[in-house]
Design an enzyme around this catalytic site. Structure first.
Site, PDB file in Angstrom:
ATOM      1  N   SER A 115      -0.703  30.806  -0.261  1.00 47.23           N
ATOM      2  CA  SER A 115      -0.150  31.623   0.825  1.00 47.23           C
ATOM      3  C   SER A 115       0.484  32.902   0.296  1.00 47.23           C
ATOM      4  O   SER A 115       1.041  32.928  -0.799  1.00 47.23           O
ATOM      5  CB  SER A 115       0.909  30.831   1.594  1.00 47.23           C
ATOM      6  N   LYS A 169      -0.827  22.995   3.243  1.00 51.83           N
ATOM      7  CA  LYS A 169      -1.130  24.378   3.664  1.00 51.83           C
ATOM      8  C   LYS A 169      -1.423  24.447   5.164  1.00 51.83           C
ATOM      9  O   LYS A 169      -1.031  25.406   5.843  1.00 51.83           O
ATOM     10  CB  LYS A 169      -2.309  24.948   2.849  1.00 51.83           C
ATOM     11  N   HIS A 172       1.834  24.344   6.833  1.00 53.64           N
ATOM     12  CA  HIS A 172       2.463  25.662   6.599  1.00 53.64           C
ATOM     13  C   HIS A 172       1.988  26.653   7.659  1.00 53.64           C
ATOM     14  O   HIS A 172       2.776  27.368   8.282  1.00 53.64           O
ATOM     15  CB  HIS A 172       2.098  26.161   5.188  1.00 53.64           C
ATOM     16  N   ASN A 173       0.702  26.680   7.893  1.00 53.53           N
ATOM     17  CA  ASN A 173       0.154  27.618   8.879  1.00 53.53           C
ATOM     18  C   ASN A 173       0.590  27.270  10.295  1.00 53.53           C
ATOM     19  O   ASN A 173       0.853  28.160  11.100  1.00 53.53           O
ATOM     20  CB  ASN A 173      -1.374  27.654   8.783  1.00 53.53           C
ATOM     21  N   GLU A 176       3.877  28.598  10.651  1.00 54.65           N
ATOM     22  CA  GLU A 176       3.724  30.071  10.772  1.00 54.65           C
ATOM     23  C   GLU A 176       3.418  30.459  12.239  1.00 54.65           C
ATOM     24  O   GLU A 176       4.018  31.386  12.784  1.00 54.65           O
ATOM     25  CB  GLU A 176       2.592  30.506   9.843  1.00 54.65           C
TER      26      GLU A 176
HETATM   27  C1  6PG Z   1      -1.025  32.648   4.381  1.00 58.07           C
HETATM   28  C2  6PG Z   1      -1.468  32.722   5.784  1.00 58.07           C
HETATM   29  C3  6PG Z   1      -2.901  33.036   5.862  1.00 58.07           C
HETATM   30  C4  6PG Z   1      -3.148  33.662   7.198  1.00 58.07           C
HETATM   31  C5  6PG Z   1      -3.547  32.711   8.217  1.00 58.07           C
HETATM   32  C6  6PG Z   1      -3.830  33.495   9.459  1.00 58.07           C
HETATM   33  O1  6PG Z   1      -0.406  31.653   4.154  1.00 58.07           O
HETATM   34  O2  6PG Z   1      -1.262  33.571   3.590  1.00 58.07           O
HETATM   35  O3  6PG Z   1      -1.230  31.534   6.464  1.00 58.07           O
HETATM   36  O4  6PG Z   1      -3.582  31.894   5.527  1.00 58.07           O
HETATM   37  O5  6PG Z   1      -2.019  34.310   7.702  1.00 58.07           O
HETATM   38  O6  6PG Z   1      -4.652  32.026   7.766  1.00 58.07           O
HETATM   39  O7  6PG Z   1      -4.219  32.649  10.384  1.00 58.07           O
HETATM   40  P1  6PG Z   1      -4.538  33.128  11.829  1.00 58.07           P
HETATM   41  O8  6PG Z   1      -5.512  34.252  11.717  1.00 58.07           O
HETATM   42  O9  6PG Z   1      -5.058  31.937  12.494  1.00 58.07           O
HETATM   43  O10 6PG Z   1      -3.210  33.601  12.363  1.00 58.07           O
END
Ligand code: 6PG
Length: 413
Positions: A115, A169, A172-173, A176
């Protein structure tokens, strides 16, 4: 991300070779790698021949079928003991399957979440490895070197067996997605209920970022309000289309949470609202049909908006992390990943998109009680929630009265 990681590795003294089917990409990479100990190839066999045995091959390709296609091309060229590392956002079930299939050919495989986007890959990402601990030991020194550091601790550690890394991960997303939805709701309230301009909203987010909400996402949100669009000269935020795509990792988190019966309502709501955001045509029609109460400045004036919103965000951020962590603990038990939650929180403190000061408090919960199933059962964290619950309750009440949607705040409560 691939070539940024390669440059990062080379900066730390590792010799690297890169491969891409596209000759143009290889040429661009060659230029970037100028005078460095990095070779680049557009023929797979040449690339494989350039590696020392046992080979370590890192994949950085979009999740899904492409990963299987690349593995199928690599398989006949690799031999016993070679190691493939999938650094993409692969689904953990795919990772489990690939691991099993490759082990039949004595090829080792690890699923590794990374990430931090392109900048993180270049300057220090958070790295979430899962797989055989013996395989990890072979690459640990390299991952330690390239990862972000917080208090001299690298933001990488072996997380657990099997697909533990890709599972972490994925969550984590999911977190996010949840934090981004909460931030979007906070922005909506400041803009519509607070009637504040972009400069003022920038100042509010910047101030929040200097306090207990300090985090990568609050920081980049503050920055966006000062960003001018180079074509029109207007504030970029005002011309961004209100229509978000997604790569699926948030939805996977929700699906998993349903399957394991470990609710993650803020994340569920964030996924749902992204889905609605993408249904632009229907939203435009329904906006004309469905009328809410609307904003009456005399009745709806709200002096404590900013301070209540700060409390509400703090409250909702804690619940979102807690929901994600509770899911990880449940999954570790179910799939026997052997994940130590404290280690997860530790490596999320730097380099990744969800890095935030709050994670220090959550880490302390796990330090005090290694068996904690859910951070919301920790007394210290509960006392933080108790102190800030008034903010989130007040925000929700006011938003409902004015017809401003705050579904993620509601889900956090
Ligand atoms: C990271 C992010 C990266 C990205 C997502 C975006 O950890 O660097 O999570 O993986 O931001 O994959 O996902 P979306 O396009 O679904 O928001």
């Amino acid at each position: 991300m691939g070539y940024n990681l390669a440059l990062n590795m080379n900066d730390h003294g590792f010799s690297v070779a890169g491969y891409d089917k596209s000759k143009d990409k290889v040429a661009t990479f060659g230029k970037k790698a100028n005078k460095r100990e990095i070779e680049s190839f557009s023929q797979l066999q040449d690339f494989i021949d350039s590696l020392e045995k046992p080979r370590t091959v890192i994949l950085l390709v979009p999740a899904g079928l492409i990963v299987d296609e690349v593995i199928a091309e690599l398989k006949p060229l690799l031999t016993d003991g070679d190691l493939i590392l999938d650094f993409g956002n692969s689904h953990f079930i795919d990772t489990t399957m690939r691991m099993e299939q490759l082990s039949k050919n004595k090829i080792h495989f690890m699923g590794i979440g990374v990430s931090g986007g392109e900048a993180g890959a270049r300057n220090g990402p958070s790295i979430m490895p899962g797989g055989a601990q013996k395989d990890y030991q072979q690459i640990a020194h390299m991952l330690d070197a390239i990862a972000a550091k917080v208090d001299n601790e690298p933001c990488v550690t072996w997380l657990g067996i099997g697909a533990a890394g890709h599972y972490v991960k994925m969550v984590h997303n999911g977190i996010e997605y949840g934090l981004m939805q909460l931030i979007a709701e906070a922005y909506h309230l400041l803009k519509v209920m607070g009637n504040l301009n972009n400069k003022k909203i920038h100042e509010i987010f910047s101030k929040w970022n200097d306090g207990r909400l300090h985090s990568f996402l609050i920081g980049i949100t503050a920055d966006i309000f000062t960003q001018e669009d180079s074509l029109t000269g207007t504030d970029l935020i005002d011309i961004i289309k209100d229509n978000a795509e997604q790569n699926g990792t948030g939805a996977w988190t929700s699906e998993e949470a349903m399957a394991l019966q470990m609710p993650v309502p803020v994340i569920d709501m964030a996924v749902a609202i992204r889905d609605i955001s993408a249904q632009e045509e229907d939203r435009i029609i329904s906006d004309k049909m469905l009328k809410g109460p609307g904003l009456d400045p005399d009745i709806n004036s709200y002096d404590n908006l900013v301070s209540d919103l700060e409390q509400a965000l703090y409250f909702a951020f804690i619940t979102t992390y807690a929901q994600g962590m509770a899911l990880i603990s449940r999954a570790s038990q179910k799939y026997e990943f052997k994940i130590k939650p404290e280690e997860v929180v530790k490596i999320w403190r730097g380099g990744c998109i969800i890095r935030a000061s709050i994670l220090e408090s959550i880490r302390t919960c796990y330090k005090d009680n290694q068996d904690l199933k859910n951070p919301m059962l920790d007394e210290k964290l509960v006392s933080e929630l108790t102190k800030t619950q008034n903010g989130v309750r007040e925000i929700i009440k006011r938003a409902v009265e004015c017809g401003i949607p705050v579904p993620a705040f509601m889900a956090s409560l």
